[in-house]
Design a protein around this motif. Structure first.
Motif, PDB file in Angstrom:
ATOM      1  N   GLU A  75       0.827  -1.200   0.000  1.00 14.31           N
ATOM      2  CA  GLU A  75       0.000   0.000   0.000  1.00 14.31           C
ATOM      3  C   GLU A  75       0.863   1.252   0.000  1.00 14.31           C
ATOM      4  OE1 GLU A  75      -2.493   0.135   3.479  1.00 14.31           O
ATOM      5  OE2 GLU A  75      -0.969  -0.821   4.700  1.00 14.31           O
ATOM      6  N   PHE A  76       0.389   2.266  -0.726  1.00 10.05           N
ATOM      7  CA  PHE A  76       1.091   3.541  -0.838  1.00 10.05           C
ATOM      8  C   PHE A  76       0.094   4.574  -1.335  1.00 10.05           C
ATOM      9  CE2 PHE A  76       3.051   6.547  -3.815  1.00 10.05           C
ATOM     10  CZ  PHE A  76       3.968   7.162  -2.996  1.00 10.05           C
ATOM     11  N   ALA A 134       9.780  -3.382 -17.951  1.00 12.63           N
ATOM     12  CA  ALA A 134       8.361  -3.549 -18.284  1.00 12.63           C
ATOM     13  C   ALA A 134       7.482  -2.608 -17.458  1.00 12.63           C
ATOM     14  CB  ALA A 134       7.937  -4.998 -18.068  1.00 12.63           C
ATOM     15  N   VAL A 135       7.784  -2.457 -16.174  1.00 13.18           N
ATOM     16  CA  VAL A 135       6.997  -1.580 -15.299  1.00 13.18           C
ATOM     17  C   VAL A 135       7.136  -0.132 -15.752  1.00 13.18           C
ATOM     18  CG1 VAL A 135       6.838  -0.632 -12.955  1.00 13.18           C
ATOM     19  CG2 VAL A 135       6.961  -3.099 -13.301  1.00 13.18           C
ATOM     20  N   MET A 136       8.350   0.289 -16.035  1.00 14.98           N
ATOM     21  CA  MET A 136       8.594   1.659 -16.483  1.00 14.98           C
ATOM     22  C   MET A 136       7.815   1.955 -17.760  1.00 14.98           C
ATOM     23  SD  MET A 136      10.298   4.352 -15.833  1.00 14.98           S
ATOM     24  CE  MET A 136      10.588   5.842 -16.735  1.00 14.98           C
ATOM     25  N   GLU A 137       7.913   1.065 -18.724  1.00 12.04           N
ATOM     26  CA  GLU A 137       7.225   1.243 -20.008  1.00 12.04           C
ATOM     27  C   GLU A 137       5.710   1.190 -19.840  1.00 12.04           C
ATOM     28  OE1 GLU A 137       7.076  -1.080 -24.262  1.00 12.04           O
ATOM     29  OE2 GLU A 137       8.923  -1.172 -23.088  1.00 12.04           O
ATOM     30  N   PHE A 138       5.230   0.270 -18.992  1.00  9.07           N
ATOM     31  CA  PHE A 138       3.801   0.114 -18.750  1.00  9.07           C
ATOM     32  C   PHE A 138       3.200   1.394 -18.159  1.00  9.07           C
ATOM     33  CE2 PHE A 138       0.375  -1.337 -15.784  1.00  9.07           C
ATOM     34  CZ  PHE A 138      -0.527  -1.781 -16.737  1.00  9.07           C
ATOM     35  N   VAL A 139       3.825   1.947 -17.151  1.00  8.50           N
ATOM     36  CA  VAL A 139       3.314   3.169 -16.517  1.00  8.50           C
ATOM     37  C   VAL A 139       3.313   4.320 -17.519  1.00  8.50           C
ATOM     38  CG1 VAL A 139       3.755   4.896 -14.717  1.00  8.50           C
ATOM     39  CG2 VAL A 139       3.856   2.462 -14.164  1.00  8.50           C
ATOM     40  N   LEU A 144       7.495   1.496  -7.459  1.00  6.02           N
ATOM     41  CA  LEU A 144       6.345   2.347  -7.790  1.00  6.02           C
ATOM     42  C   LEU A 144       6.368   3.729  -7.133  1.00  6.02           C
ATOM     43  CD1 LEU A 144       3.415  -0.234  -8.000  1.00  6.02           C
ATOM     44  CD2 LEU A 144       4.712   0.822  -9.871  1.00  6.02           C
ATOM     45  N   PRO A 145       6.766   3.877  -5.863  1.00  6.52           N
ATOM     46  CA  PRO A 145       6.808   5.226  -5.287  1.00  6.52           C
ATOM     47  C   PRO A 145       7.825   6.152  -5.965  1.00  6.52           C
ATOM     48  CG  PRO A 145       6.857   3.585  -3.543  1.00  6.52           C
ATOM     49  CD  PRO A 145       7.044   2.855  -4.839  1.00  6.52           C
ATOM     50  N   GLN A 146       8.759   5.585  -6.716  1.00  4.41           N
ATOM     51  CA  GLN A 146       9.770   6.388  -7.398  1.00  4.41           C
ATOM     52  C   GLN A 146       9.242   7.025  -8.681  1.00  4.41           C
ATOM     53  OE1 GLN A 146      13.639   4.417  -7.795  1.00  4.41           O
ATOM     54  NE2 GLN A 146      12.863   2.863  -6.408  1.00  4.41           N
ATOM     55  N   LEU A 147       8.100   6.561  -9.162  1.00  3.14           N
ATOM     56  CA  LEU A 147       7.534   7.067 -10.411  1.00  3.14           C
ATOM     57  C   LEU A 147       6.568   8.208 -10.123  1.00  3.14           C
ATOM     58  CD1 LEU A 147       6.937   3.660 -12.202  1.00  3.14           C
ATOM     59  CD2 LEU A 147       8.750   5.322 -12.652  1.00  3.14           C
ATOM     60  N   ASP A 148       6.828   9.368 -10.695  1.00  3.37           N
ATOM     61  CA  ASP A 148       6.002  10.553 -10.456  1.00  3.37           C
ATOM     62  C   ASP A 148       4.558  10.368 -10.901  1.00  3.37           C
ATOM     63  OD1 ASP A 148       8.150  11.929  -9.368  1.00  3.37           O
ATOM     64  OD2 ASP A 148       8.728  12.815 -11.298  1.00  3.37           O
TER      65      ASP A 148
END
Length: 195
Positions: A73-74, A111-116, A151-155
């Protein structure tokens, strides 16, 4: 005095006027410090005008491991409590999904970076990442732990929470994403017309 000692003394006496041969130095006495792989990578990236953070801001530093059954959770400041409550209860439609099963950590990071990024460009507000719980593995919940760390690192990520059972439960995570610049502009213009 033994015969070996006498021979040694005689040999030393005969070598009295011997001088060592002059030698050229073959070794550089001043060594350049070794550069770590990270410094070399940063220099290569700087040469192409892109730093490692620009390419993929998700850090590869030490990650605190979570247990397979721990919820994630965040919530960023500014996300309303009612919105967050409905979000974590799975009341918003999931418009995009990413499955990380059988991904290495490096593959998952990209994959996470590109997906977001793709979700924000497509105006997706609620997405789902399936990462598994990682039970019975040599390193339990490794991808799950990475998701919690990255995930918390992505604005563009406003909030995330472990999914409801119908969406994968503790083996999946909901993402609440920022509106794209285009969508924010549309909403602003819409409100301006009303006023």
């Amino acid at each position: 005095m033994s015969s070996d000692s006498k021979l040694f003394k005689d040999a030393l006496g005969e070598m009295g006027d011997v001088k060592p041969l002059a030698q050229e130095r073959c070794v550089t006495l001043r060594k350049e410090p070794k550069q770590s792989e990270l410094i070399l990578r940063e220099r290569r990236a700087a040469a192409t005008h892109k730093t490692e953070r620009e390419l993929n801001p998700l850090s590869g530093e030490y990650i605190d491991l979570v247990a397979p059954w721990d919820p994630l959770e965040f919530k960023c400041d500014g996300v309303q409590n009612g919105v967050y409550r409905n979000f974590r209860l799975g009341k918003y439609s999931v418009d995009a999904r990413l499955d990380l099963h059988r991904h290495s950590v490096e593959m998952a990071r990209s994959a996470v970076m590109e997906f977001v990024r793709d979700c924000v460009q497509a105006d997706v507000r609620c997405a789902l990442i399936t990462h598994g719980k990682g039970e019975g593995r040599k390193q339990p919940a490794l991808l799950k732990s990475c998701i919690k760390h990255w995930l918390p690192q992505l604005d563009d990520v406003l909030a995330f929470h472990s999914a409801q059972p119908q969406h994968g439960g503790l083996g999946a995570t909901y993402l609440l994403l920022k509106k794209s610049q285009r969508k924010r502009q549309e909403i602003w213009e819409k409100h301006q017309r009303r006023g």
